[in-house]
Design an enzyme around this catalytic site. Sequence first.
Site, PDB file in Angstrom:
ATOM      1  N   TYR A   3       0.849  -1.190   0.000  1.00  0.00           N
ATOM      2  CA  TYR A   3       0.000   0.000   0.000  1.00  0.00           C
ATOM      3  C   TYR A   3       0.885   1.240   0.000  1.00  0.00           C
ATOM      4  O   TYR A   3       1.933   1.285   0.662  1.00  0.00           O
ATOM      5  CB  TYR A   3      -0.893   0.017   1.255  1.00  0.00           C
TER       6      TYR A   3
ATOM      7  N   GLU B 235      -3.919   7.452  -3.584  1.00  0.00           N
ATOM      8  CA  GLU B 235      -3.903   6.168  -2.876  1.00  0.00           C
ATOM      9  C   GLU B 235      -3.691   5.049  -3.885  1.00  0.00           C
ATOM     10  O   GLU B 235      -4.459   4.919  -4.842  1.00  0.00           O
ATOM     11  CB  GLU B 235      -5.213   5.957  -2.116  1.00  0.00           C
TER      12      GLU B 235
END
Length: 387
Positions: A109, A197
Amino acid sequence: MKIHEYQAKEILRKFKVAVPDGQVAFTPEEARQVAEELGGGTVVVKAQIHAGGRGKGGGVKLAKNAEEAEKLAREMIGMTLVTHQTGPEGKLVRRVLVEQGLDIERELYAGIVLDRAKSQLVYMVSTEGGVEIEKVAAETPEKILKEWIDPAIGFQPYQARKLAFGLGLSGDQFKNGVKFLTALYNACMTVDASLAEINPLVVTRDGRVLALDAKINIDDNALYRHPDILELRDLDEEEPLEVEASKYNLNYIKLDGDVGCMVNGAGLAMATMDLIKLAGGEPANFLDVGGGANAETVEHGFEIILSDPNVKAVLINIFGGIVRCDRVANGVVEAAKKIGVKVPMIVRLAGTNAEEAAEILDNSGLKFLVANSFEQAAQRVVEALGN
């Protein structure tokens, strides 16, 4: 402003951020053509909506060949996709992204967002890719690594290396990871992104580091600098009442309650919603009509508020600083008469010419419930609902 995944990846490509090969398709036939252009092997068909959790909702599927890609696209395009972010009503899928399949070794991530407590951007990475970052923060916060970015000097090479090491990257993976993290930051700064993101950020078995998914939000206040990005806005993905409000420069956000709110000033609007909640009610919207509210502004605000069938009462909370209260009162009376408001209206006006405004409301012939204080206004609107 939100944009689709395929649009975010088009932006990232311009800044040399590694993303899988792929194209958007608006029809099943286009999906098959894209799959063939990608080599005819395994591809991923991904529904394009402004919401996360698409995979769990059936909006991300593997196709073994171009024929299967067409079949999956036919099933997705036109479907209503329901995820934890769309709510039970879901969102209509109008296009799909067809991408090459990858031989994935790890899912990570990476994200960049503003830390308002420190007034700095923070770069967050985690080894827990493919999982909502909120869940990781709640259950295993130690797995989130953070680097704050000094706006005077920007994202430094040592910070990129530190984050890449923290992700357990080595060799070619490490080099590609540093390159990816740096390029992502450069992209965000250039397009004035308020959020970037990458979840998951994947590492392939041959050492590549790519954005398997990409979410980018653009700062609305910076869109005047990016007319090309403004063209990416998809009104079909936005709340219709919010789109209508933007035409009149009204700051409107639809909520789930039954008390319509018309307020001047964002801070006062937030406080108004808080007091409604404390009094036992639920706000139906956030609406800031701005400091220069006039009859036309108020009228448009009324129309938008009352277009929501859930609204059962309206609270007007105006502080007369820049704008005089009597001017607002005249606007409220004119708008109420023109629209024919049928729900209870509670009005609290304070500040310049507040007494004159009260007389205007009393002499209007309309049934306004006038409140003398902030707290009383919230209590009266809840009482009007019978709550």
